[in-house]
Enzyme design. Structure first.
Site, PDB file in Angstrom:
ATOM      1  N   GLU A   1       4.109  17.807  -8.392  1.00 53.14           N
ATOM      2  CA  GLU A   1       5.140  17.088  -7.644  1.00 53.14           C
ATOM      3  C   GLU A   1       6.240  16.966  -8.460  1.00 53.14           C
ATOM      4  O   GLU A   1       6.325  16.872  -9.786  1.00 53.14           O
ATOM      5  CB  GLU A   1       4.367  15.479  -7.614  1.00 53.14           C
ATOM      6  CG  GLU A   1       3.682  15.217  -6.293  1.00 53.14           C
ATOM      7  CD  GLU A   1       3.424  13.764  -6.432  1.00 53.14           C
ATOM      8  OE1 GLU A   1       3.776  13.181  -7.251  1.00 53.14           O
ATOM      9  OE2 GLU A   1       2.635  13.614  -5.340  1.00 53.14           O
TER      10      GLU A   1
ATOM     11  N   HIS B   1      -0.406   3.359 -15.776  1.00 53.00           N
ATOM     12  CA  HIS B   1      -0.749   3.261 -14.356  1.00 53.00           C
ATOM     13  C   HIS B   1      -1.660   2.482 -13.585  1.00 53.00           C
ATOM     14  O   HIS B   1      -2.284   2.731 -12.503  1.00 53.00           O
ATOM     15  CB  HIS B   1      -1.419   4.973 -14.011  1.00 53.00           C
ATOM     16  CG  HIS B   1      -0.256   5.845 -14.627  1.00 53.00           C
ATOM     17  ND1 HIS B   1       0.775   5.985 -14.151  1.00 53.00           N
ATOM     18  CD2 HIS B   1      -0.601   6.971 -15.358  1.00 53.00           C
ATOM     19  CE1 HIS B   1       1.511   7.098 -14.813  1.00 53.00           C
ATOM     20  NE2 HIS B   1       0.713   7.762 -15.579  1.00 53.00           N
TER      21      HIS B   1
ATOM     22  N   ASN C   1      -5.211   4.340   0.450  1.00 52.31           N
ATOM     23  CA  ASN C   1      -6.311   3.802   0.033  1.00 52.31           C
ATOM     24  C   ASN C   1      -6.947   3.294   1.214  1.00 52.31           C
ATOM     25  O   ASN C   1      -6.217   2.427   2.096  1.00 52.31           O
ATOM     26  CB  ASN C   1      -6.049   2.633  -0.961  1.00 52.31           C
ATOM     27  CG  ASN C   1      -5.558   3.167  -2.575  1.00 52.31           C
ATOM     28  OD1 ASN C   1      -5.915   4.262  -2.738  1.00 52.31           O
ATOM     29  ND2 ASN C   1      -4.634   2.442  -2.858  1.00 52.31           N
TER      30      ASN C   1
ATOM     31  N   ARG D   1      -9.085   1.137   2.057  1.00 54.29           N
ATOM     32  CA  ARG D   1      -9.633   0.051   1.702  1.00 54.29           C
ATOM     33  C   ARG D   1      -8.845  -1.246   1.826  1.00 54.29           C
ATOM     34  O   ARG D   1      -7.859  -1.074   1.595  1.00 54.29           O
ATOM     35  CB  ARG D   1     -10.555   0.206   0.610  1.00 54.29           C
ATOM     36  CG  ARG D   1      -9.771   0.543  -0.631  1.00 54.29           C
ATOM     37  CD  ARG D   1     -10.379   0.312  -1.892  1.00 54.29           C
ATOM     38  NE  ARG D   1      -9.770   1.178  -2.906  1.00 54.29           N
ATOM     39  CZ  ARG D   1      -8.617   0.965  -3.538  1.00 54.29           C
ATOM     40  NH1 ARG D   1      -8.114  -0.418  -3.377  1.00 54.29           N
ATOM     41  NH2 ARG D   1      -7.991   1.623  -4.347  1.00 54.29           N
TER      42      ARG D   1
END
Ligand code: ADP
Length: 636
Positions: A200, A234, A294, A296
């Site tokens: 990326e 992170h 994500n 959830r």
């Protein structure tokens, strides 16, 4: 609607789900590992089922045992929380095959978003902006190097199966690419059993802004954004909603892109679309790109609940039970501003090492939402994530909410383990953060200033000395004495002993420390586990009371044995069997609650047995060193 649901999780998220289920009139079933038999989530649920050993693979990751627990208790649906089995499509299939409902998205939606490369391809087809880069199947190193060159330096190599920042490498120069690719692939193979990577564009001054989406399978809405740019390695540290400085046009564009993403996979339930934003030139509607979805509920969902007034867990349960989305997009609005800080048991000055310990004291202030899975007396064990709580505040403006966060952190009291409270407090006072000038590099840039470990002030030490005399800073009014009283006091923190002189007169107590006479401040003080804990601006300063006449604290002694006064780790042993010792000689050092305690001989004698070695973990009351019986000495 269901009558009973099972929560396939532990800790704060299990407790939080139980709270909503209870409010909705549903019965709840908890599952627990051996390490969690007395955990808060077990105490809160109506029923509970033991599912195995403390290691997650022996309990919370055992889908079969969890499904069996649901069937045995008659639960109709399973809420997975986050982590563990929450994004495991095989578990979803198994739940449905057993005739139960999974409170979450379909296995198909989870699979579609499970790998970063496939998710990116899917999203670009749906017209969602994705980070420029290569996410094809050709994994030939030459080909990937060519792709990186074409994207332009710096680039980010990412594991397609990645999570938690693993298998990620930033590369700034062509000559470093091959080595970085090797190490990213190696890490990815070990962590995920899949060494495929994508390349990326590395976004400069990146901000992590994510959009909460919610679908019912046929329609989807978004509940605005959360800014999670305050990260360390992170990992999110403090999250907020809405994102500071977000222009209305960009919010609308991000919300629309997120809803498009959810619709593209017929999404059902709560989900999060994570975007990376280039903030080098402020926030602009053409500078955000899809990173991943994500599938959830997120750890940081409470900030969205705070600004929208929606209970996301209630929505999850209702949609899973077959109801349609409760509101339309135009019925959702942002009200005020919210922050969430993640409170961890961790040793910040030692490099944010996860810590364990039994919470001698735990208290949260009024005016903040504290989502927690532990209580005073509970243990932060080495088996699970050492999160103690999430502290969430809401205010009419960002400025007010940030002040509330500062205050809530300063008034949170944790004793019995080290925590990151001081670090969170320093972050809440950081001028760049206060100005809304956040990016994912902020913490790392200012790390030194944020992790300073404050030494206890003279006031803190005076409060501890006063407490060691059994007094508080506010004696009863109408207090009279026959004669002014003066008493010597001492407390110990590590090797450091603070001595002081307590004087009491009609005006109240005063403590003279190092020649300075102080009125002890009215700080919160708690005595637990044989220690005095003084709380000051989020820091917990723990002291051991010391008899000022016998500066070396002696351990408890029973007959011929020197006992450990509290649970701890033996740091050093100074004696060996056969050695003669005199009363008061140092025998060993015990480290407990980050402090060293010297254990001394209670009498003259000869060492008969040393029952521990440096590194031994001992319980309170454990015998450490035995002296020969006194009669034997007399006989000799
Ligand atoms: P993981 O799934 O391993 O957590 P993510 O793709 O979610 O990985 O990225 C984690 C974090 O890494 C992001 O929150 C951001 O801080 C940083 N990051 C990810 N992609 C980029 C990028 N292209 N440029 C700069 N930083 C990035």
């Amino acid at each position: 609607m269901f009558q009973k649901i099972l929560i396939a999780n532990r800790g704060e998220i299990a407790c939080r789900i139980i709270a909503t289920a209870r409010r909705m009139g549903l019965a709840t079933v908890a599952v627990y590992s051996e390490a969690d038999a007395h955990a808060r989530h077990v105490a809160l649920a109506d029923e509970s089922v033991a599912i195995g050993g403390p290691a997650p693979r022996d309990s919370y990751l055992r889908g079969d045992a969890i499904i069996a627990a649901a069937q045995a208790t008659g639960a109709q649906a399973i809420h997975p929380g986050y982590g563990f089995l929450s994004e495991n499509p095989d578990f979803v299939d198994a739940v449905e095959a057993a005739g139960l409902t999974f409170i979450g998205p379909s296995a198909k939606a989870i699979r579609a978003m499970g790998l970063k490369d496939a998710a990116k391809r899917l999203m670009s087809e749906a017209g969602v902006p994705v980070v420029p880069g290569y996410h094809g199947d050709n994994q030939d190193p030459e080909h990937l190097a060519g792709a990186a060159e074409a994207i332009g330096w710096p680039v980010l190599i990412k594991a397609v199966a990645g999570g938690g920042g693993k298998g990620m490498r930033k590369v700034t120069r062509a000559e470093d690419f091959a080595a970085a690719l090797d190490s990213a692939k190696g890490e990815a193979a070990t962590a995920f059993g899949n060494d495929a990577v994508l390349i990326e564009k590395y976004v400069e001054k990146p901000r992590h802004i994510e959009v909460q989406v919610f679908g019912d399978g046929s329609d989807a809405v978004h509940l605005f954004e959360r800014d999670c740019s305050l990260q360390r390695r992170h990992q999110k540290v403090i999250e907020e909603a809405p994102a500071p400085g977000m222009p209305a046009e960009m919010r609308a564009a991000m919300g629309e892109a997120a809803v498009r993403a959810a619709r593209a996979i017929g999404y059902k339930g709560a989900g999060t679309i994570e975007f990376i934003v280039d903030a080098s030139d402020g926030l602009r509607a053409d500078r955000f790109w899809f990173m991943e979805m994500n599938t959830r509920l997120q750890v940081e969902h409470p900030v969205t609940e705070a600004i929208t007034g929606v209970d996301l867990v209630e929505w999850q349960i209702r949609v899973a039970a077959g109801e349609a989305l409760p509101v339309r997009q135009d019925q959702l609005a942002i009200k005020g501003h919210a922050f969430e800080a993640r409170l961890y048991a961790e040793d910040v000055p030692a490099g944010f090492l996860p810590a364990t310990g039994t919470l001698a004291h735990l208290a949260f202030p009024e005016g903040a939402r504290a989502d927690t899975g532990v209580r005073t007396g509970d243990t932060i064990s080495p088996w699970y994530d050492p999160m103690i709580a999430k502290v969430i505040v809401h205010g009419p403006t960002r400025e007010v909410a940030l002040q509330k966060l500062s205050r809530a952190l300063a008034e949170t009291q944790v004793a019995g383990t080290v925590t990151n409270l001081g670090f969170l407090g320093a972050l809440a006072r950081h001028p760049g953060f206060a100005a809304g000038d956040v990016d994912t590099g902020l913490i790392e840039r200012d790390l030194d200033a944020l992790v300073s470990d404050p030494a206890p002030s003279a006031g803190v030490r005076a409060a501890a000395l006063l407490a060691s005399a059994g007094l508080t800073a506010r004696p009863a009014l109408g207090f009279t004495l026959w004669a002014p009283l003066a008493r010597r006091l001492a407390v110990r923190q590590g090797d450091e002993v603070t001595e002081g002189l307590l004087t009491l007169d009609a005006e109240g107590p005063r403590i003279t420390v190092e020649g300075e006479c102080l009125v002890p401040p009215a700080l919160p003080v708690v005595q637990a586990g044989g220690l005095i804990h003084v709380f000051d601006k989020g820091a917990c300063h723990s002291f051991a009371p010391v008899d000022p006449l016998a500066r070396e604290a002696s351990g408890g002694a029973a007959g011929n044995a020197t006992l450990s006064p509290m649970p701890g780790l033996v740091k050093a042993v100074f004696v060996a069997p056969g050695q003669a010792v005199a009363a008061g000689d140092r025998l060993a050092i015990l480290e407990a609650m980050k402090m060293e305690h010297t254990l001394t001989a209670a009498r003259d004698g000869v060492v008969a047995e040393v029952l521990v070695t440096p590194g031994t973990q001992v319980e309170a009351g454990a015998a450490l060193i035995l002296l020969e019986a006194e009669t034997a000495e007399v006989a000799a």
